[in-house]
Design a protein around this motif. Structure first.
Motif, mmCIF file in Angstrom:
data_model
loop_
_atom_site.group_PDB
_atom_site.id
_atom_site.type_symbol
_atom_site.label_atom_id
_atom_site.label_comp_id
_atom_site.label_asym_id
_atom_site.label_seq_id
_atom_site.Cartn_x
_atom_site.Cartn_y
_atom_site.Cartn_z
ATOM 1 N N SER A 18 0.823 -1.212 0.000
ATOM 2 C CA SER A 18 0.000 0.000 0.000
ATOM 3 C C SER A 18 0.858 1.264 0.000
ATOM 4 O O SER A 18 0.355 2.350 -0.262
ATOM 5 C CB SER A 18 -0.960 0.008 1.191
ATOM 6 N N ASP A 22 0.424 5.029 -7.385
ATOM 7 C CA ASP A 22 -0.035 4.553 -8.690
ATOM 8 C C ASP A 22 1.102 4.638 -9.718
ATOM 9 O O ASP A 22 1.299 3.717 -10.509
ATOM 10 C CB ASP A 22 -1.245 5.379 -9.138
ATOM 11 N N TRP A 25 3.493 1.744 -9.190
ATOM 12 C CA TRP A 25 2.961 0.494 -9.749
ATOM 13 C C TRP A 25 3.134 0.479 -11.266
ATOM 14 O O TRP A 25 3.528 -0.528 -11.842
ATOM 15 C CB TRP A 25 1.488 0.302 -9.386
ATOM 16 N N ARG A 26 2.827 1.572 -11.942
ATOM 17 C CA ARG A 26 2.946 1.630 -13.403
ATOM 18 C C ARG A 26 4.395 1.385 -13.822
ATOM 19 O O ARG A 26 4.661 0.628 -14.750
ATOM 20 C CB ARG A 26 2.464 2.966 -13.950
ATOM 21 N N TYR A 34 0.148 -3.418 -15.679
ATOM 22 C CA TYR A 34 -0.430 -2.368 -14.827
ATOM 23 C C TYR A 34 -1.946 -2.296 -15.053
ATOM 24 O O TYR A 34 -2.724 -2.247 -14.090
ATOM 25 C CB TYR A 34 0.240 -1.034 -15.146
ATOM 26 N N ARG A 38 -3.716 -3.530 -11.715
ATOM 27 C CA ARG A 38 -4.113 -2.381 -10.907
ATOM 28 C C ARG A 38 -5.462 -1.788 -11.307
ATOM 29 O O ARG A 38 -6.085 -1.077 -10.521
ATOM 30 C CB ARG A 38 -3.048 -1.281 -10.962
ATOM 31 N N HIS A 39 -5.926 -2.066 -12.552
ATOM 32 C CA HIS A 39 -7.178 -1.469 -13.011
ATOM 33 C C HIS A 39 -8.154 -2.481 -13.594
ATOM 34 O O HIS A 39 -9.062 -2.120 -14.350
ATOM 35 C CB HIS A 39 -6.883 -0.333 -14.005
ATOM 36 N N ALA A 63 2.904 -8.768 -9.557
ATOM 37 C CA ALA A 63 3.094 -7.460 -8.941
ATOM 38 C C ALA A 63 3.978 -7.534 -7.704
ATOM 39 O O ALA A 63 4.821 -6.677 -7.493
ATOM 40 C CB ALA A 63 1.741 -6.850 -8.583
ATOM 41 N N HIS A 108 -8.400 -11.238 -6.288
ATOM 42 C CA HIS A 108 -7.274 -10.317 -6.165
ATOM 43 C C HIS A 108 -6.245 -10.892 -5.201
ATOM 44 O O HIS A 108 -6.608 -11.535 -4.214
ATOM 45 C CB HIS A 108 -7.752 -8.966 -5.611
ATOM 46 N N CYS A 112 -1.137 -7.722 -2.272
ATOM 47 C CA CYS A 112 -1.031 -6.383 -2.875
ATOM 48 C C CYS A 112 -2.320 -5.895 -3.525
ATOM 49 O O CYS A 112 -2.390 -4.760 -3.963
ATOM 50 C CB CYS A 112 0.095 -6.352 -3.912
ATOM 51 N N GLY A 114 -3.568 -7.000 -6.331
ATOM 52 C CA GLY A 114 -3.515 -7.145 -7.785
ATOM 53 C C GLY A 114 -4.637 -8.026 -8.321
ATOM 54 O O GLY A 114 -4.924 -9.087 -7.782
#
Length: 128
Positions: A18, A22, A25-26, A34, A38-39, A63, A108, A112, A114
């Protein structure tokens, strides 16, 4: 998700996922991973190199390196994505996803967060 015969070698895992922004992560994952991790995007069917991965070992989160599946529970569901009949204990958290108009179970990484896909009950025996 990635495959590593020894997931302990993955030193990318942050102690506190955490704490990553963002942008972190990218940078860590690259654009395609990513978007998925993440999305909650979906990779194209048949595009994962893990579809053809059959070595013994442990599949880990791409991740953070958290162990997810043993290789002996992987099977070919002929759906275009890697399929597994059973996750390692504590590997995932789930939620209900309504993105395509009906309820699906999305899973997920418990470490993390993911996004790794969806749980379906139409697979082969013994688990369905």
């Amino acid at each position: 998700m990635s495959h590593d015969p020894d997931p302990r070698r993955d030193d990318r895992a942050p102690h506190d996922p955490s704490a990553l922004s963002d942008a972190d992560w990218r940078e860590r994952l690259g654009d395609a991973a990513y978007r998925v991790l993440r999305h909650e995007a979906t990779e194209r069917p048949g595009s994962s190199p893990l579809n053809h991965e059959w070595r013994a070992g442990t599949y880990v989160c791409a991740a953070c390196g958290h162990p997810l599946f043993r290789s002996d529970v992987k099977f070919d569901a002929h759906c275009g994505w890697p399929s597994f009949s059973e996750a390692l204990p504590g590997a995932f958290e789930t939620k209900t996803d309504h993105h395509i108009g009906y309820a699906r179970t999305e899973y997920h990484c418990a470490n993390c967060g993911g996004h790794h896909g969806h749980v379906f009950d139409d697979g082969p025996t013994p688990t369905g």
